[in-house]
Design a protein around this motif. Sequence first.
Motif, PDB file in Angstrom:
ATOM      1  N   UNK A   1      -5.871  -3.037 -15.285  1.00 49.31           N
ATOM      2  CA  UNK A   1      -5.631  -3.028 -13.838  1.00 49.31           C
ATOM      3  C   UNK A   1      -5.405  -1.601 -13.365  1.00 49.31           C
ATOM      4  N   UNK A   2      -6.063  -1.227 -12.258  1.00 46.59           N
ATOM      5  CA  UNK A   2      -5.801   0.106 -11.735  1.00 46.59           C
ATOM      6  C   UNK A   2      -5.303  -0.032 -10.306  1.00 46.59           C
ATOM      7  N   UNK A   3      -4.588   0.973  -9.889  1.00 45.90           N
ATOM      8  CA  UNK A   3      -4.050   0.944  -8.532  1.00 45.90           C
ATOM      9  C   UNK A   3      -4.810   1.981  -7.719  1.00 45.90           C
ATOM     10  N   UNK A   4      -5.073   1.660  -6.471  1.00 50.69           N
ATOM     11  CA  UNK A   4      -5.871   2.534  -5.623  1.00 50.69           C
ATOM     12  C   UNK A   4      -5.164   2.616  -4.274  1.00 50.69           C
ATOM     13  N   UNK A   5      -4.976   3.810  -3.767  1.00 48.26           N
ATOM     14  CA  UNK A   5      -4.315   3.960  -2.470  1.00 48.26           C
ATOM     15  C   UNK A   5      -5.264   4.639  -1.495  1.00 48.26           C
ATOM     16  N   UNK A   6      -5.323   4.101  -0.296  1.00 47.86           N
ATOM     17  CA  UNK A   6      -6.107   4.726   0.768  1.00 47.86           C
ATOM     18  C   UNK A   6      -5.178   4.952   1.944  1.00 47.86           C
ATOM     19  N   UNK A   7      -5.380   6.040   2.656  1.00 50.68           N
ATOM     20  CA  UNK A   7      -4.608   6.266   3.878  1.00 50.68           C
ATOM     21  C   UNK A   7      -5.584   6.514   5.020  1.00 50.68           C
ATOM     22  N   UNK A   8      -5.378   5.744   6.095  1.00 54.75           N
ATOM     23  CA  UNK A   8      -6.229   5.894   7.271  1.00 54.75           C
ATOM     24  C   UNK A   8      -5.371   6.332   8.445  1.00 54.75           C
ATOM     25  N   UNK A  17      -8.135  -2.678  14.201  1.00 56.25           N
ATOM     26  CA  UNK A  17      -8.879  -3.929  13.959  1.00 56.25           C
ATOM     27  C   UNK A  17     -10.123  -3.666  13.119  1.00 56.25           C
ATOM     28  N   UNK A  18     -10.819  -2.574  13.419  1.00 56.83           N
ATOM     29  CA  UNK A  18     -12.049  -2.279  12.688  1.00 56.83           C
ATOM     30  C   UNK A  18     -11.754  -1.951  11.221  1.00 56.83           C
ATOM     31  N   UNK A  19     -10.679  -1.186  10.988  1.00 58.99           N
ATOM     32  CA  UNK A  19     -10.301  -0.859   9.607  1.00 58.99           C
ATOM     33  C   UNK A  19      -9.946  -2.134   8.843  1.00 58.99           C
ATOM     34  N   UNK A 126       0.196  -3.043   2.642  1.00 60.52           N
ATOM     35  CA  UNK A 126      -0.317  -2.363   3.836  1.00 60.52           C
ATOM     36  C   UNK A 126       0.868  -1.866   4.664  1.00 60.52           C
ATOM     37  N   UNK A 127       1.005  -0.551   4.703  1.00 66.92           N
ATOM     38  CA  UNK A 127       2.129   0.043   5.443  1.00 66.92           C
ATOM     39  C   UNK A 127       1.602   0.649   6.736  1.00 66.92           C
ATOM     40  N   UNK A 128       2.226   0.266   7.842  1.00 65.67           N
ATOM     41  CA  UNK A 128       1.826   0.802   9.150  1.00 65.67           C
ATOM     42  C   UNK A 128       2.960   1.652   9.701  1.00 65.67           C
ATOM     43  N   UNK A 129       2.605   2.851  10.099  1.00 64.40           N
ATOM     44  CA  UNK A 129       3.609   3.785  10.584  1.00 64.40           C
ATOM     45  C   UNK A 129       3.204   4.250  11.981  1.00 64.40           C
ATOM     46  N   UNK A 130       4.157   4.227  12.920  1.00 61.11           N
ATOM     47  CA  UNK A 130       3.876   4.675  14.285  1.00 61.11           C
ATOM     48  C   UNK A 130       3.933   6.199  14.324  1.00 61.11           C
ATOM     49  N   UNK A 131       2.820   6.825  14.715  1.00 64.23           N
ATOM     50  CA  UNK A 131       2.795   8.290  14.846  1.00 64.23           C
ATOM     51  C   UNK A 131       2.968   8.692  16.302  1.00 64.23           C
ATOM     52  N   UNK A 135      -1.315   6.009  18.147  1.00 64.80           N
ATOM     53  CA  UNK A 135      -1.746   6.436  16.811  1.00 64.80           C
ATOM     54  C   UNK A 135      -0.870   5.803  15.729  1.00 64.80           C
ATOM     55  N   UNK A 136      -1.509   5.423  14.644  1.00 64.35           N
ATOM     56  CA  UNK A 136      -0.820   4.781  13.530  1.00 64.35           C
ATOM     57  C   UNK A 136      -1.363   5.342  12.225  1.00 64.35           C
ATOM     58  N   UNK A 137      -0.503   5.513  11.238  1.00 63.56           N
ATOM     59  CA  UNK A 137      -0.968   5.803   9.882  1.00 63.56           C
ATOM     60  C   UNK A 137      -0.932   4.485   9.118  1.00 63.56           C
TER      61      UNK A 137
END
Length: 144
Positions: A1-8, A17-19, A126-131, A135-137
């Motif tokens: 098992x591998x772990x993969x992180x993406x940040x948008x 919604x599109x992401x 899935x972590x959502x952060x208010x910028x 805008x959200x990270x």
Amino acid sequence: MRSETQVWESDAPETTERLAAELAGRLEGSENLLLIGELGSGKTTFVRGLVRGLGGDPALVASPTFVIVHVYPARFPVYHIDLYRLHGLADIQQAGVLDLLEEPGIKAIEWAERLDGYPVPSAILIRLEVLGPTTRRIGVEWER
Ligand SMILES: Nc1ncnc2c1ncn2[C@@H]1O[C@H](COP(=O)(O)OP(=O)(O)OP(=O)(O)O)[C@@H](O)[C@H]1O
Ligand SMILES: [Mg+2]
């Protein structure tokens, strides 16, 4: 098992919604999406995009408010769960949510921090952060 992180970074609700719709295309059908982020960070918006991406009706997606679990028909059934009003694993278990985590279907769980260390199978964090106002990270961590 591998772990993969993406940040948008998202600059509008439509982008979030599109992401989410793009992520939906990578799901196999039994994942548990753990949505973590403050009030108004975009958890429900993300679920709306997810349902759209799975060919369901995004108009069905609202904040679950007094209902803990909604299910939307889509390519895989999407269980939209809100743990906001549940405190402690005993309450969460009583509501049937722990059993649901083992079932087929996509589970999208708002306020997943309430699960407090419970070993969730097939989890995607899935972590959502208010910028700023629009805008959200959005961080996505897969275990696969
Ligand atoms: N980039 C963005 N991504 C997502 N939502 C955004 C963005 N910019 C602004 N918004 C706004 O932020 C709000 C997000 O609301 P949403 O109901 O999705 O949040 P939530 O995390 O589910 O909140 P709650 O904890 O109350 O359930 C909406 O009003 C949306 O229009
Ligand atoms: Mg919400």
